[in-house]
Structure formats: structure tokens, C-alpha cells
Design a protein around this motif. Structure first.
Motif, PDB file in Angstrom:
ATOM      1  N   SER A  43     -14.439  -7.864  14.478  1.00 34.93           N
ATOM      2  CA  SER A  43     -13.662  -8.762  13.712  1.00 34.93           C
ATOM      3  C   SER A  43     -14.017  -8.867  12.237  1.00 34.93           C
ATOM      4  CB  SER A  43     -13.183 -10.246  14.224  1.00 34.93           C
ATOM      5  OG  SER A  43     -12.569 -10.813  13.624  1.00 34.93           O
ATOM      6  N   GLY A  44     -13.189  -9.003  11.085  1.00 35.49           N
ATOM      7  CA  GLY A  44     -13.582  -8.954   9.864  1.00 35.49           C
ATOM      8  C   GLY A  44     -13.817  -7.532   9.364  1.00 35.49           C
ATOM      9  N   GLY A  45     -13.663  -6.455  10.282  1.00 39.46           N
ATOM     10  CA  GLY A  45     -14.111  -5.289   9.914  1.00 39.46           C
ATOM     11  C   GLY A  45     -13.006  -4.458   8.910  1.00 39.46           C
ATOM     12  N   ARG A  46     -13.795  -3.464   8.253  1.00 43.77           N
ATOM     13  CA  ARG A  46     -12.875  -2.640   7.250  1.00 43.77           C
ATOM     14  C   ARG A  46     -12.631  -1.405   7.896  1.00 43.77           C
ATOM     15  NH1 ARG A  46     -14.971  -0.654   1.392  1.00 43.77           N
ATOM     16  NH2 ARG A  46     -13.057   0.035   0.411  1.00 43.77           N
ATOM     17  N   LEU A  47     -11.452  -0.853   8.154  1.00 42.63           N
ATOM     18  CA  LEU A  47     -11.057   0.525   9.032  1.00 42.63           C
ATOM     19  C   LEU A  47     -10.447   1.464   7.775  1.00 42.63           C
ATOM     20  CD1 LEU A  47      -9.797  -1.063  11.888  1.00 42.63           C
ATOM     21  CD2 LEU A  47     -11.940  -0.573  11.646  1.00 42.63           C
ATOM     22  N   LEU A  48     -10.610   2.640   8.092  1.00 41.97           N
ATOM     23  CA  LEU A  48     -10.215   3.756   7.377  1.00 41.97           C
ATOM     24  C   LEU A  48      -9.170   4.599   8.270  1.00 41.97           C
ATOM     25  CD1 LEU A  48     -10.288   5.613   4.775  1.00 41.97           C
ATOM     26  CD2 LEU A  48     -12.225   6.655   5.756  1.00 41.97           C
ATOM     27  N   ASP A  49      -8.177   4.781   7.447  1.00 38.43           N
ATOM     28  CA  ASP A  49      -6.998   5.795   8.163  1.00 38.43           C
ATOM     29  C   ASP A  49      -6.701   6.716   7.553  1.00 38.43           C
ATOM     30  OD1 ASP A  49      -4.909   6.877   9.693  1.00 38.43           O
ATOM     31  OD2 ASP A  49      -3.495   5.383   8.667  1.00 38.43           O
ATOM     32  N   LEU A  50      -7.210   7.852   7.887  1.00 37.29           N
ATOM     33  CA  LEU A  50      -7.303   9.278   6.926  1.00 37.29           C
ATOM     34  C   LEU A  50      -5.953  10.276   7.288  1.00 37.29           C
ATOM     35  CD1 LEU A  50     -10.906  10.374   8.135  1.00 37.29           C
ATOM     36  CD2 LEU A  50     -10.120   9.569   5.729  1.00 37.29           C
ATOM     37  N   ALA A  51      -5.558  10.644   6.412  1.00 37.37           N
ATOM     38  CA  ALA A  51      -4.290  11.173   6.356  1.00 37.37           C
ATOM     39  C   ALA A  51      -3.132  10.377   7.075  1.00 37.37           C
ATOM     40  CB  ALA A  51      -4.383  12.704   7.178  1.00 37.37           C
ATOM     41  N   THR A  52      -2.909   9.337   6.306  1.00 39.32           N
ATOM     42  CA  THR A  52      -2.015   8.263   7.083  1.00 39.32           C
ATOM     43  C   THR A  52      -0.728   8.375   6.995  1.00 39.32           C
ATOM     44  OG1 THR A  52      -1.495   5.822   6.957  1.00 39.32           O
ATOM     45  CG2 THR A  52      -1.758   7.018   4.836  1.00 39.32           C
TER      46      THR A  52
ATOM     47  N   VAL B  39      -7.301  -2.340   6.603  1.00 38.02           N
ATOM     48  CA  VAL B  39      -7.352  -0.850   6.684  1.00 38.02           C
ATOM     49  C   VAL B  39      -7.056  -0.406   5.250  1.00 38.02           C
ATOM     50  CG1 VAL B  39      -6.071   0.866   7.353  1.00 38.02           C
ATOM     51  CG2 VAL B  39      -6.197  -1.064   8.922  1.00 38.02           C
ATOM     52  N   ASN B  40      -7.799   0.431   4.646  1.00 36.37           N
ATOM     53  CA  ASN B  40      -7.610   1.474   3.698  1.00 36.37           C
ATOM     54  C   ASN B  40      -7.093   2.701   4.294  1.00 36.37           C
ATOM     55  OD1 ASN B  40     -10.019  -0.249   2.511  1.00 36.37           O
ATOM     56  ND2 ASN B  40      -9.293   0.660   0.732  1.00 36.37           N
ATOM     57  N   ALA B  41      -5.714   3.105   3.713  1.00 35.96           N
ATOM     58  CA  ALA B  41      -5.106   4.337   4.455  1.00 35.96           C
ATOM     59  C   ALA B  41      -4.735   5.315   3.162  1.00 35.96           C
ATOM     60  CB  ALA B  41      -3.678   3.801   5.088  1.00 35.96           C
ATOM     61  N   VAL B  42      -5.246   6.402   3.346  1.00 34.88           N
ATOM     62  CA  VAL B  42      -5.199   7.565   2.244  1.00 34.88           C
ATOM     63  C   VAL B  42      -4.377   8.881   2.959  1.00 34.88           C
ATOM     64  CG1 VAL B  42      -7.508   6.561   1.409  1.00 34.88           C
ATOM     65  CG2 VAL B  42      -7.419   8.776   2.946  1.00 34.88           C
ATOM     66  N   ASP B  43      -3.974   9.593   2.172  1.00 29.26           N
ATOM     67  CA  ASP B  43      -3.127  10.872   2.266  1.00 29.26           C
ATOM     68  C   ASP B  43      -3.185  11.691   1.231  1.00 29.26           C
ATOM     69  OD1 ASP B  43      -1.169  11.573   4.648  1.00 29.26           O
ATOM     70  OD2 ASP B  43      -1.028  12.701   2.889  1.00 29.26           O
ATOM     71  N   LEU B  44      -3.251  12.934   1.427  1.00 32.10           N
ATOM     72  CA  LEU B  44      -3.170  13.888   0.076  1.00 32.10           C
ATOM     73  C   LEU B  44      -1.778  14.100  -0.706  1.00 32.10           C
ATOM     74  CD1 LEU B  44      -4.699  16.230  -1.416  1.00 32.10           C
ATOM     75  CD2 LEU B  44      -3.886  17.837   0.013  1.00 32.10           C
TER      76      LEU B  44
ATOM     77  N   ASN C 216       0.495  -6.357   4.289  1.00 29.45           N
ATOM     78  CA  ASN C 216      -0.526  -6.955   3.184  1.00 29.45           C
ATOM     79  C   ASN C 216      -1.890  -6.759   3.564  1.00 29.45           C
ATOM     80  OD1 ASN C 216       1.622  -7.945   1.941  1.00 29.45           O
ATOM     81  ND2 ASN C 216       1.874  -9.948   2.869  1.00 29.45           N
ATOM     82  N   LEU C 217      -2.288  -6.418   4.778  1.00 29.86           N
ATOM     83  CA  LEU C 217      -3.585  -5.927   5.246  1.00 29.86           C
ATOM     84  C   LEU C 217      -3.981  -4.500   5.056  1.00 29.86           C
ATOM     85  CD1 LEU C 217      -3.581  -8.055   8.564  1.00 29.86           C
ATOM     86  CD2 LEU C 217      -4.501  -8.896   6.479  1.00 29.86           C
ATOM     87  N   ILE C 218      -3.089  -3.777   4.578  1.00 28.72           N
ATOM     88  CA  ILE C 218      -3.037  -2.261   4.380  1.00 28.72           C
ATOM     89  C   ILE C 218      -3.020  -2.010   3.011  1.00 28.72           C
ATOM     90  CG2 ILE C 218      -2.477   0.009   5.048  1.00 28.72           C
ATOM     91  CD1 ILE C 218      -0.919  -1.534   7.336  1.00 28.72           C
ATOM     92  N   ALA C 219      -4.287  -1.081   2.339  1.00 22.84           N
ATOM     93  CA  ALA C 219      -4.304  -0.753   0.991  1.00 22.84           C
ATOM     94  C   ALA C 219      -4.011   0.954   1.307  1.00 22.84           C
ATOM     95  CB  ALA C 219      -5.625  -0.993   0.332  1.00 22.84           C
ATOM     96  N   PHE C 220      -2.865   1.398   0.708  1.00 27.25           N
ATOM     97  CA  PHE C 220      -2.250   2.645   0.671  1.00 27.25           C
ATOM     98  C   PHE C 220      -2.844   3.403  -0.609  1.00 27.25           C
ATOM     99  CE2 PHE C 220       0.432   0.679   3.799  1.00 27.25           C
ATOM    100  CZ  PHE C 220       0.460   1.605   5.048  1.00 27.25           C
ATOM    101  N   ARG C 221      -2.878   4.628  -0.532  1.00 25.16           N
ATOM    102  CA  ARG C 221      -3.527   5.379  -1.680  1.00 25.16           C
ATOM    103  C   ARG C 221      -3.061   6.871  -1.448  1.00 25.16           C
ATOM    104  NH1 ARG C 221      -9.271   4.624  -4.781  1.00 25.16           N
ATOM    105  NH2 ARG C 221      -8.789   6.330  -6.377  1.00 25.16           N
ATOM    106  N   GLY C 222      -2.201   7.380  -2.139  1.00 23.55           N
ATOM    107  CA  GLY C 222      -1.841   8.853  -2.081  1.00 23.55           C
ATOM    108  C   GLY C 222      -2.636   9.585  -3.132  1.00 23.55           C
ATOM    109  N   GLY C 223      -2.383  10.919  -2.950  1.00 17.14           N
ATOM    110  CA  GLY C 223      -3.485  11.899  -3.701  1.00 17.14           C
ATOM    111  C   GLY C 223      -4.681  11.818  -3.388  1.00 17.14           C
ATOM    112  N   VAL C 224      -5.266  11.468  -2.192  1.00 18.25           N
ATOM    113  CA  VAL C 224      -6.509  11.700  -1.967  1.00 18.25           C
ATOM    114  C   VAL C 224      -6.621  12.677  -0.885  1.00 18.25           C
ATOM    115  CG1 VAL C 224      -8.210  10.010  -0.779  1.00 18.25           C
ATOM    116  CG2 VAL C 224      -6.728   8.775  -2.524  1.00 18.25           C
TER     117      VAL C 224
END
Length: 308
Positions: free
Chosen positions: A48-57, A79-84, A101-109
Motif C-alpha cells: 500500500s502506498g506503492g508506486r507502480l509502472l505500466d510499460l506500453a500502456t 501508477v506511472n503509465a508510458v507508451d512510445l 487522477n491516480l495515473i500519470a500518463f506520458r506518451g513518446g517514451v
């Protein structure tokens, strides 16, 4: 030729859905239940309280499932969620605003060059995305960003899986549609005034005859779109011509996406090789096994698990 990342950007923007095609027609409920359960089990093992990473979201399906499962389990995760690709998942998550609101999305990664510090995540996941990247670099980055003991769980394409097998026929179908003198050529020539409706109708009859009077899915969708282009009175000629050009681009992008999917899918030997690479890179308890879904236990992919 459509660039690899452009193919996926086009797909995610046009798909208007969270998932890529991971559920089978007529099996949506059972498939989705199995997939949600798969990710819920992963969240059980995260702090609980963890920071998770979603690759190629993609459009954020797994990221959303992670935070939903955490809420069900009474856990607090981000969750940090990234995609190329140039993803815009927020537009598909409007009905899930509390979770989004609990997810930070980022494209071009690029998952082979993650923009995060060392050992900063408490867990990492990927659903039909990790296998598209060069394995050595992707595994090294996965190991770098995970904290000691942090788990990871991947769902990757299986060479014999239910999502891979239909690709061969669909790639061939698109090649026919895009070929010289094919359906897309007929549409564009008709709108440009260099061909007649008779030519388009003739191509339709030919396709019906070749397919036992039952058009394949993509071809049927093209004809439905053509009817709209030709019959809507509120569309001027320039818009119709652009619509036909966009149709060609989407087909080219889908063809490239399917080719990538087929290339990325792993055989049993390749899945074992990925596990050995992970172990050699310093990851622990690495295991792989087939992942099945639905009441018929259809083979969907490989599940790869382990920890840092």
C-alpha cells in the motif's frame, strides 16, 4: 510505409477504447474477467502506498485496472503509465475520473530509455507491449527502475495465441484492399472523377464472389464507410476525398500494426530465452507459463513474472 510508432498512434486514436483487441467476439465478459483477475492478483502482492509502472500502456487499460483493484483491496497506489505512441488516454477515462487522477500518463517514451531514476518503483507491469521492444535494453531498464524485491508481471503475445492467428488472414485482406486497382483505389478514383460507380460496384461483386458472398470484416467496414461518404449530403467533395485518403492511411497503419504483432509474438523457446535474459540481468524468481481466458480456456498469451 507507415512508421512503427505512427501505426500505434493511429490505432490508439482511432480505436476509441481502452484495450487493444484482447477480447474475442462473443467472449468479452469471460475474457475481461480473467484479465482483471490477473492484474488484481498482482496488486495483492504490492505494498500500500506503492508506486507502480505500466510499460506500453496504450489507452491505459492496465493502469486503470491496477488502481481499481487497489481500491477494491483497500490499498493506496499510484501508477506511472508510458507508451512510445502519442497516446491520449485521458479522453477514454472520463467516466473513471476518480481513478484516472491516480495515473500519470506520458506518451513518446521508449521503454528502453525510461525517464525515471534508479530503483524508484514498487512494481512494474505490461500488457502486450513489452515484447515489441528490443529485449536486452527493455529488460535492463526494467531491472534498473525497480526497487529491490519489487515484483513485475507481464502479459506478452504467444505465437499460437488467439490474438495472433487471425493476423495472417487480415494482413492478406488489407493487401487486397490496398492493391493496385483494389477497393481503395476504386473509391479514390470515383471521388476524383476518374472512375465510375460501375467500377466500384464491379469490385464489390468481385470481392463477394471471392468470399462466398460474405465480405470479411475489414472489407465490410470499408463498404459501410463508403456508403456514408457517398450518401451524406452535408459532406462536400473535398471532405469526401480527404475521408478516402484517411481510410487508406488507417488501413496502412493497421497492416503495419498487425505485422509488428506477429513479429513480436513469442514461441516457447523465445519465451524461455526472455526468462534466461531476465535472470542473467539480475532479476529473480523469473517464470513463464501460458495464460488462458474464458470458459473455453483459450490461449491468450504468456504470463511472465518475477521480482527485482
Amino acid at each position: 510505409m507507415v512508421a512503427k510508432e505512427t501505426a500505434w498512434t493511429t490505432y490508439w486514436h482511432a480505436a476509441n477504447r481502452l484495450d487493444s483487441c484482447i477480447v474475442r467476439p462473443g467472449q468479452q465478459e469471460g475474457d475481461q474477467k480473467a484479465i482483471f483477475g490477473f492484474w488484481r492478483e498482482f496488486v495483492k502482492g504490492c505494498p500500500s502506498g506503492g508506486r507502480l509502472l505500466d510499460l506500453a500502456t496504450g489507452n491505459g487499460a492496465v493502469a486503470l485496472r491496477l488502481v481499481q483493484a487497489a481500491a477494491d483491496l483497500g490499498k493506496d497506489v499510484t501508477v506511472n503509465a508510458v507508451d512510445l505512441a502519442d497516446i491520449r488516454p485521458e479522453s477514454y477515462l472520463t467516466e473513471y475520473s476518480d481513478f484516472a487522477n491516480l495515473i500519470a500518463f506520458r506518451g513518446g517514451v521508449d521503454i528502453c530509455a525510461l525517464p525515471f531514476g534508479d530503483q524508484c518503483f514498487d512494481g512494474a507491469v505490461s500488457q502486450f507491449g513489452f515484447e515489441y521492444a528490443p529485449a536486452t535494453s527493455a529488460v535492463a531498464e526494467l531491472a534498473r527502475v525497480l526497487r529491490s524485491g519489487a515484483p513485475f508481471q507481464l502479459l506478452v503475445h504467444h505465437k499460437e495465441g488467439a490474438l495472433v492467428a487471425p493476423n495472417v488472414a487480415q494482413i492478406a485482406e488489407i493487401e487486397t484492399l490496398l492493391g493496385s486497382g483494389g477497393l481503395v483505389d476504386c473509391i479514390q478514383q470515383l471521388l476524383a472523377g476518374t472512375s465510375s460507380m460501375d467500377a466500384l460496384e464491379g469490385e464489390g461483386r468481385r470481392l463477394l464472389s471471392e468470399n462466398n458472398n460474405q465480405l470479411p470484416r475489414i472489407t465490410a467496414e470499408i463498404f459501410a464507410a463508403v456508403r456514408q461518404l457517398l450518401t451524406r449530403q452535408d459532406l462536400d467533395l473535398a471532405i469526401r476525398i480527404q475521408g478516402a485518403a484517411d481510410m487508406r492511411h488507417r488501413l496502412e497503419a493497421e497492416q503495419e500494426r498487425m505485422r509488428q504483432l506477429g513479429h513480436a509474438a513469442l514461441s516457447g523457446d523465445e519465451a524461455d530465452s526472455l526468462c534466461r535474459l531476465m535472470t542473467d540481468t539480475g532479476l529473480h524468481d523469473v517464470a513463464v507459463q501460458p495464460f488462458h481466458v474464458g470458459s473455453d480456456q483459450a490461449l491468450l498469451g504468456w504470463q511472465v513474472t518475477g521480482r527485482r
